[in-house]
Every structure is written in C-alpha cells, then in structure tokens.
Scaffold this active site. Sequence first.
Site, PDB file in Angstrom:
ATOM      1  N   ASP A 158       0.847  -1.189   0.000  1.00  0.00           N
ATOM      2  CA  ASP A 158       0.000   0.000   0.000  1.00  0.00           C
ATOM      3  C   ASP A 158       0.890   1.249   0.000  1.00  0.00           C
ATOM      4  O   ASP A 158       1.632   1.484   0.958  1.00  0.00           O
ATOM      5  CB  ASP A 158      -0.862  -0.049   1.276  1.00  0.00           C
ATOM      6  CG  ASP A 158      -2.132   0.760   1.162  1.00  0.00           C
ATOM      7  OD1 ASP A 158      -2.102   1.816   0.511  1.00  0.00           O
ATOM      8  OD2 ASP A 158      -3.156   0.340   1.755  1.00  0.00           O
ATOM      9  N   HIS A 168     -10.899  -1.478   5.149  1.00  0.00           N
ATOM     10  CA  HIS A 168     -10.619  -1.001   6.510  1.00  0.00           C
ATOM     11  C   HIS A 168     -11.244   0.367   6.792  1.00  0.00           C
ATOM     12  O   HIS A 168     -11.095   0.876   7.893  1.00  0.00           O
ATOM     13  CB  HIS A 168      -9.106  -0.938   6.700  1.00  0.00           C
ATOM     14  CG  HIS A 168      -8.470   0.047   5.756  1.00  0.00           C
ATOM     15  ND1 HIS A 168      -8.408  -0.171   4.395  1.00  0.00           N
ATOM     16  CD2 HIS A 168      -7.927   1.250   5.967  1.00  0.00           C
ATOM     17  CE1 HIS A 168      -7.846   0.872   3.821  1.00  0.00           C
ATOM     18  NE2 HIS A 168      -7.534   1.757   4.741  1.00  0.00           N
ATOM     19  N   ASP A 169     -11.871   0.975   5.797  1.00  0.00           N
ATOM     20  CA  ASP A 169     -12.528   2.274   5.991  1.00  0.00           C
ATOM     21  C   ASP A 169     -14.045   2.144   6.039  1.00  0.00           C
ATOM     22  O   ASP A 169     -14.753   3.148   6.176  1.00  0.00           O
ATOM     23  CB  ASP A 169     -12.187   3.233   4.838  1.00  0.00           C
ATOM     24  CG  ASP A 169     -10.720   3.589   4.780  1.00  0.00           C
ATOM     25  OD1 ASP A 169     -10.069   3.593   5.837  1.00  0.00           O
ATOM     26  OD2 ASP A 169     -10.230   3.862   3.665  1.00  0.00           O
ATOM     27  N   GLU A 220      -6.761   3.852  -5.454  1.00  0.00           N
ATOM     28  CA  GLU A 220      -7.938   4.225  -4.671  1.00  0.00           C
ATOM     29  C   GLU A 220      -8.360   5.618  -5.115  1.00  0.00           C
ATOM     30  O   GLU A 220      -7.595   6.568  -5.007  1.00  0.00           O
ATOM     31  CB  GLU A 220      -7.620   4.225  -3.175  1.00  0.00           C
ATOM     32  CG  GLU A 220      -8.882   4.432  -2.350  1.00  0.00           C
ATOM     33  CD  GLU A 220      -8.617   5.003  -0.962  1.00  0.00           C
ATOM     34  OE1 GLU A 220      -9.442   4.792  -0.079  1.00  0.00           O
ATOM     35  OE2 GLU A 220      -7.599   5.681  -0.766  1.00  0.00           O
TER      36      GLU A 220
HETATM   37  O1  TEU Z   1      -8.783   6.546   2.453  1.00  0.00           O
HETATM   38  C1  TEU Z   1      -9.226   7.600   1.688  1.00  0.00           C
HETATM   39  C2  TEU Z   1     -10.564   8.125   1.943  1.00  0.00           C
HETATM   40  O2  TEU Z   1     -10.858   9.206   1.508  1.00  0.00           O
HETATM   41  C3  TEU Z   1     -11.538   7.350   2.700  1.00  0.00           C
HETATM   42  O3  TEU Z   1     -11.969   6.150   2.405  1.00  0.00           O
HETATM   43  C4  TEU Z   1     -11.706   7.871   4.035  1.00  0.00           C
HETATM   44  O4  TEU Z   1     -11.554   6.886   4.995  1.00  0.00           O
HETATM   45  C5  TEU Z   1     -13.095   8.449   4.079  1.00  0.00           C
HETATM   46  O5  TEU Z   1     -13.136   9.535   3.215  1.00  0.00           O
HETATM   47  C6  TEU Z   1     -13.427   8.913   5.416  1.00  0.00           C
HETATM   48  O6  TEU Z   1     -14.775   9.256   5.430  1.00  0.00           O
HETATM   49  C7  TEU Z   1      -7.435   6.250   2.435  1.00  0.00           C
HETATM   50  C8  TEU Z   1      -7.158   5.115   3.376  1.00  0.00           C
HETATM   51  O7  TEU Z   1      -7.816   3.968   2.933  1.00  0.00           O
HETATM   52  C9  TEU Z   1      -7.558   5.538   4.749  1.00  0.00           C
HETATM   53  O8  TEU Z   1      -7.457   4.503   5.685  1.00  0.00           O
HETATM   54  C10 TEU Z   1      -6.693   6.704   5.129  1.00  0.00           C
HETATM   55  O9  TEU Z   1      -7.105   7.221   6.359  1.00  0.00           O
HETATM   56  C11 TEU Z   1      -6.743   7.821   4.083  1.00  0.00           C
HETATM   57  O10 TEU Z   1      -6.631   7.348   2.761  1.00  0.00           O
HETATM   58  C12 TEU Z   1      -5.587   8.760   4.284  1.00  0.00           C
HETATM   59  O11 TEU Z   1      -4.387   8.158   3.931  1.00  0.00           O
END
Ligand code: TEU
Length: 550
Positions: A97, A323-324, A249
């Site tokens: 990642d 994970h989000d 992403e």
């Molecule tokens: O996530 C990006 C992102 O914008 C989201 O999925 C975020 O969690 C959501 O907008 C919140 O409401 C990525 C990663 O997957 C995440 O875990 C990180 O916190 C983020 O980037 C920052 O690196």
Amino acid sequence: MNRDFRKSTVYQIYPKSFCDTNGDGIGDIKGVISKLDYIKELGADYIWLTPFFVSPQNDNGYDVADYYSVEPKYGTMEDVETLIAEASKREMKLMFDMVFNHVSTKHEWFQKAMSGDAYYKDFFFFRKGKEEGVPPTNWESKFGGSAWEYVEKFDEYYLHLFDVTQADLNWDNENVRKEIQKVVKFWMEKGVKGFRFDVVNLISKGSFEDDETGDGRKYYTDGPKIHQYLKELHDTTFGTDAEIVTVGEMSSTSIENCCQYAGSSTGELNMVFSFHHLKVDFMGNEKWVLVPFDFKKLKEIIFEWQTEMEKHDAWNAVFWCNHDQPRVVSRFGNEKEYWKESAKMLATIIHCLRGTPYVYQGEEIGMTNTDFTDISQFRDVESLNHYEILQDKGLSASDALRIVQIHSRDNGRTPMQWNTEDYAGFTSGEKHAPWIGVNSNYKKINAEEQLGNSDSVFYYYKKLIELRKKLDVIAYGSVEPLDISDPSVFAYRRKYKNEELIVAANFYGKNYEWKNVPNLSGFEKILGNYEGGELRKLQPYEAAVWYKCQ
Ligand code: TEU
Ligand code: CA
C-alpha cells in the site's frame, strides 16, 4: 507465471488487527505469515497489506514517516522478506500500500521543511493566509476541520487533506516525483508484485481557491495533471514489469476519469476502487447522518460503473468492504436473523461481477460491525473528531454516538476472529489486551468454526473464488443488468462466447415473488445459498447463480 488479474481475487489484510504473535495486543507481520495457509485455503491470489512502514500511527500507518523501513511494532524488514518468500511458495503475491498523497509530519522531508530548508519546503504546500487568522482557502479536511494548519514561525499554513499530521506532498515538484519513484522501485526489488495507491487521484492539486459550494474537493480531485503523473509513475516504475498488478484508490472520482486510469491500454493502472456505491447510506456526501440505504441507487451506481467501464475497456476493483468501511453484513444484510444467508447473498453479487474482487479480512467469515457502547472504545481519529463535531452542531452525546456506531471505520478494524479462545485467538494478550476491542460475538463467528463446517460463509467465498478461475464468463464476460427497477431483486446477466450466466438475489429478508424472471431454459444452477429453489419465489436473502454453455 504471469497470472491474469481478471481471474484473480485479492485478500486485504489490516495487519494491526489480523494476528498478534508476541502478545503486545498489536497484529504483526509474523502473524500474517502464520496465517498464509488460511488465505491459501480461501483461494486468494494476491494479499494486499495496508501500510506497515515506520509511522506514528495517528492514522494507523497511513501517516508514513519512512517508506523504506518497517514499523517496529509490526516487525522487521526480515519479517517482510520472509512474508514475500513464504507467500510466493504458496503461489500468492504481495500487494503493498503506497501512500503518496501525503507523508507524516514526522517524515524527514517535513521535518527539514519545518527547519526552514527551502528545498524541502517545496515538497509541500506552504501558503500565506488570506488575512490574519484566515487560512489560504476554506477547504475542509476529510477528517474534520480546516485542511490548513498554521505554522507561526513562517506565518504560513501547510495543506493537509487528511489528519493534521498528514501533510500533502507537492507532486508538481519534480524532486518529489523522483523520490516517489525511488520508493516504488525499492519495493519492486524486494519482489512485491502488486501496489495499491492510496487516494492517488488527489495528488495533482489545481488552483487554491475558496469553494463556495463545497468542501474544496473539486479543486484537487482528478486534478489537472493527474493522468500525466500516473503515466510517468507507470513508465518509470511498475510499467517495466508486466507481472505487477496495480490498483488506485479513487476518492470522489468520475467514471470518465476512471476509464482513463484503468483503461486496458492507457498506460496508467490496472484497476480502480471507486466509492459511489458505498455512499448510498449517506446524505449526498455527508457521511455523519443516519439514513437507510437506497437500494435503487445502489443498483444504478453499480451497473453504471459496470457497463461504462466495460464499454471503455477499463477495469474495476469490485468490493463491499475494506478497513474504511462498516461491515457489509451489518450494513446491507441482516446480521441477526439472516446473518449467514445475507453474508452469502452479498458475496454472490460482488464475486460474479465484471472486475477483480477484493475480500477484506473477516468478510469471508461474515464478521459484523462493532458492539461498542461507549466512545472510549473507539480508536479512529476520523470517528473521534466527528463525535465532537456532531455535538458542536447541537446533537446530544447519545445521538452522536449512534451515528459513529453505524459509520465508524472502526467497524472494520476490530480484531480478526480466529477461534473461541480469549480475544478470539487474535492475541495471547500476555503483555497487553488488543489495541481495539474484540466483538463479543466471536464465539459464534470465527474462522475455526467455519473451517469445520462445509456450509459456512468461508466455504461459500472459496467456491466463488474458484468459480471465477473456472468460468471465463465470470472473468471476461459482458454485463447486462436485469429488471433494474425491481424493488427487491439484484440481478444481472453475463455473456462470453458460448457461455452465459444469470446471477439473481433477493436483497431483503422477506419471501419475494419475482415477476420478471428471465428464461432459464438450458441453464443449471451452479451455486446458491439455499437448496434447490427457483427464481420465481425467492426466499429471504436468497441468491443463486445459473449457468449455460452451448
Ligand atoms: O482513504 C481515503 C478516503 O478518503 C476514505 O476512504 C476515508 O476513509 C473516508 O473519506 C473517510 O470518510 C485512504 C485510506 O484507505 C484511509 O485509511 C486513510 O485514512 C486515508 O486514505 C488517508 O491516507
Ligand atoms: Ca504484536
């Protein structure tokens, strides 16, 4: 061997919550190694590991302080090398990642910038305020509050689209891009065969202007030089190795841009994550509200992405969980009466679509949202910030908590439930209890139980993963939505050469008579979550896959 990513499945691991081998309550790389046979049994081809690099962990590793070293909490470089080698022995590849939109403010580059070094200051966006006490723009951080942080000593602000300890990198500076290329090459040399690029469509900032109608995202999402930067990264790094698989992403992106990011011959990435289908329980872009999910919208969005990407020969990553995100069985299924049925139904829908499926740790055993009852049990910076913001807006503490319980990213981050032992077998807990609480349903929902039960959610996922390898129509076929306006049924047809597939599911917990059943003559049912059955009378959360080959 150059494996085909269209026939592959990716298993995502959040190491902190996967398996702890030294009893300190934090999952580690050795824990991942110890579970490789489990992942192999499931049938995954790639393992995406979220960041394990040196980091203060304000955003669980998405705040990287050193791209070249392993966070000691997770293990050592030797552990990572062993992991790559052991996975390879089992014919699985690692996908790492890469967080390149920002670095931790503890990163050497930012530290040097803060010491006044002009070369490194230009690695970031330092800007004067509009006037005293007013940031350069009104943009909001994704984690709440202003996206600009004031630095008194320079009388300037730096940009952070995420946490205040995650400073955005200035990709317009060629030296930044060269450093990034070095990082990717470093991991390629270690034998990594996949990369996931974090929020990579945010790296090209446009103009720094106030956003009168929104939170600023239109000025930096899919920005002016994004395709140029991705092509450059492709050409200078992973594009030189045809075996490497990449996924970007994409935050709040458009289909049009994604056709370019993930077109088969555009020379950028292999595939994209998009999130529109996971905002159907938001109010517009507002996540911190409670609204029931909009099923019609869910179908429309998924099929629009399916058909448009196909039309432009571009490729989707298909997924419900990461994970989000909250756990899908709690979100779109029914974690109580129809836990198993709905978990299998949701799996069926995703795994038969056109795209590469991603399974997030615990999804394959139907893990559910947390059962936290107090804000002190939550860990995620985004949840904790919004808990305060909601109360600042006038909500009561209990209403704010309710919203956090439903939407928190921590729902997907509780420890993996391995067995019925203490802490669900995630840790011995000798030195410390798990960093985040275990869901109390682990005695019912755990991997060990499911591995001993041929009717389990686990074995259902395994069958779906196998089916994609076996049937070209799943990997390569076209997609046609069926009866898209039906209020209960999610159905589609896939076609490839002489093969045809019909996938149909009842998305709700009531018996349902489907009026517009397609003609099934010549088809046989090859998978489903109920015995027998016909599509005309669907049982609660019933899903079935019918196949024809002429
Ligand atoms: O996530 C990006 C992102 O914008 C989201 O999925 C975020 O969690 C959501 O907008 C919140 O409401 C990525 C990663 O997957 C995440 O875990 C990180 O916190 C983020 O980037 C920052 O690196
Ligand atoms: Ca540990």
